[in-house]
Design an enzyme around this catalytic site. Structure first.
Site, PDB file in Angstrom:
ATOM      1  N   GLU A   1     -10.671  12.374  45.687  1.00 18.39           N
ATOM      2  CA  GLU A   1     -11.927  12.063  45.006  1.00 18.39           C
ATOM      3  C   GLU A   1     -12.351  10.622  45.277  1.00 18.39           C
ATOM      4  O   GLU A   1     -13.502  10.348  45.631  1.00 18.39           O
ATOM      5  CB  GLU A   1     -11.777  12.303  43.503  1.00 18.39           C
ATOM      6  CG  GLU A   1     -11.706  13.776  43.127  1.00 18.39           C
ATOM      7  CD  GLU A   1     -11.342  14.008  41.674  1.00 18.39           C
ATOM      8  OE1 GLU A   1     -11.599  15.125  41.181  1.00 18.39           O
ATOM      9  OE2 GLU A   1     -10.797  13.089  41.022  1.00 18.39           O
TER      10      GLU A   1
ATOM     11  N   THR B   1     -15.935  20.954  35.525  1.00 14.24           N
ATOM     12  CA  THR B   1     -17.360  20.641  35.485  1.00 14.24           C
ATOM     13  C   THR B   1     -17.945  20.618  36.896  1.00 14.24           C
ATOM     14  O   THR B   1     -19.035  21.152  37.134  1.00 14.24           O
ATOM     15  CB  THR B   1     -17.596  19.282  34.795  1.00 14.24           C
ATOM     16  OG1 THR B   1     -16.955  19.292  33.514  1.00 14.24           O
ATOM     17  CG2 THR B   1     -19.080  19.036  34.582  1.00 14.24           C
TER      18      THR B   1
ATOM     19  N   GLY C   1     -16.862  15.267  38.035  1.00 13.10           N
ATOM     20  CA  GLY C   1     -16.607  15.083  36.614  1.00 13.10           C
ATOM     21  C   GLY C   1     -15.770  13.849  36.356  1.00 13.10           C
ATOM     22  O   GLY C   1     -15.467  13.070  37.263  1.00 13.10           O
ATOM     23  N   ALA C   2     -15.386  13.668  35.099  1.00 11.76           N
ATOM     24  CA  ALA C   2     -14.537  12.543  34.706  1.00 11.76           C
ATOM     25  C   ALA C   2     -13.762  12.936  33.467  1.00 11.76           C
ATOM     26  O   ALA C   2     -14.186  13.797  32.694  1.00 11.76           O
ATOM     27  CB  ALA C   2     -15.374  11.295  34.450  1.00 11.76           C
TER      28      ALA C   2
ATOM     29  N   LYS D   1     -16.070  13.469  26.683  1.00 12.21           N
ATOM     30  CA  LYS D   1     -15.470  12.530  27.639  1.00 12.21           C
ATOM     31  C   LYS D   1     -15.891  11.084  27.396  1.00 12.21           C
ATOM     32  O   LYS D   1     -15.367  10.171  28.047  1.00 12.21           O
ATOM     33  CB  LYS D   1     -15.831  12.924  29.072  1.00 12.21           C
ATOM     34  CG  LYS D   1     -15.531  14.370  29.425  1.00 12.21           C
ATOM     35  CD  LYS D   1     -14.071  14.726  29.246  1.00 12.21           C
ATOM     36  CE  LYS D   1     -13.809  16.147  29.736  1.00 12.21           C
ATOM     37  NZ  LYS D   1     -12.400  16.562  29.506  1.00 12.21           N
TER      38      LYS D   1
ATOM     39  N   THR E   1     -14.075  17.904  42.020  1.00 13.86           N
ATOM     40  CA  THR E   1     -13.038  18.870  41.663  1.00 13.86           C
ATOM     41  C   THR E   1     -12.947  18.979  40.155  1.00 13.86           C
ATOM     42  O   THR E   1     -13.062  17.970  39.447  1.00 13.86           O
ATOM     43  CB  THR E   1     -11.685  18.426  42.241  1.00 13.86           C
ATOM     44  OG1 THR E   1     -11.748  18.457  43.667  1.00 13.86           O
ATOM     45  CG2 THR E   1     -10.545  19.325  41.766  1.00 13.86           C
TER      46      THR E   1
ATOM     47  N   GLY F   1      -8.624  12.281  37.397  1.00 15.22           N
ATOM     48  CA  GLY F   1      -7.356  12.682  37.984  1.00 15.22           C
ATOM     49  C   GLY F   1      -6.502  13.615  37.156  1.00 15.22           C
ATOM     50  O   GLY F   1      -5.423  13.996  37.598  1.00 15.22           O
TER      51      GLY F   1
END
Length: 227
Positions: free
Chosen positions: A106, A31, A85-86, A124, A28, A98
């Protein structure tokens, strides 16, 4: 190259690992959407066949169906691969996730993946967890003020996510408390303490889960493994 182009480049590298017949965890966020779009393109072009997605949010479920990816609910069977993504990526590939509000679905999905691949742009990357991002913590709505008081005994600085007049509500009907992690915190111990706090559903700490990360920067995409 702008950030959106970088995100897409990272996503393309990850989707190259998807094989026909795979059950794929669909992440989600800004990215992960590029990975969903690319899987849909490959299915439409006949470059992949028999791929089934397990979506980590209502938004990703909707997008996947729009681009022709069959979507199944999460069940006990393992997933072949998950791509997401992160919000932060530490050198050992521990993550904060989150900020998009989907951390519980996730984590439930990606923990069942044989391979969990992270995709991100270079902004990131951090030296330690909590360096740039708040830590999202999903909490039950019932008695949430009491839960927040318990959380503040662990992480004193934080606030309930409230983008407007009302608190943000996750796909699971819960609230999110965004907390600041003090420098020098033992992250594994923090995760255990938070998970043991009454009212906490789960946290945005994804520790020891990622196999590798594709991180896009203006000079190209770098493949990272835990170190």
């Amino acid at each position: 190259m702008d950030l959106e182009a970088l995100k897409r480049e990272a996503a393309l590298r990850a989707v190259a690992l998807v094989r026909s017949g795979d059950r794929v965890g669909l992440g989600t966020g800004s990215t992960a959407k590029y990975a969903i779009l690319e899987i849909g393109r490959k299915l439409a072009a006949g470059e992949l066949t028999g791929v089934v997605g397990v979506a980590t949010s209502e938004a990703s479920d909707t997008l996947a169906r729009q681009v022709g990816i069959p979507v199944e609910p999460l069940d006990p069977r393992p997933l072949d691969i998950a791509i997401d993504g992160a919000d932060e990526i530490a050198p050992n590939l521990d993550l904060i996730k989150g900020l998009g509000g989907a951390l519980l679905r996730e984590k439930l999905t990606e923990v069942q993946a044989r391979r969990f691949i992270v995709i991100a742009d270079h902004t990131k990357l951090v030296e330690h967890i909590g360096e740039k991002s708040a830590l999202p913590i999903e909490i039950a709505r019932f008695g949430f003020l009491s839960t927040i008081e318990r959380l503040r005994a662990v992480l004193p600085s934080g606030r309930l996510r409230q983008p407007g007049a009302q608190p943000y509500v996750t796909d699971n009907g819960n609230y999110i408390f965004d907390a600041q992690i003090p420098a020098g915190t033992d992250i594994a111990a923090l995760e255990r303490q938070l998970k043991g706090t009454l009212g906490v559903v789960d946290t945005g700490l994804f520790l020891g889960m990622a196999e590798r990360a594709f991180v896009a920067a203006p000079d190209g995409v770098t493949e990272l493994t835990p170190r």
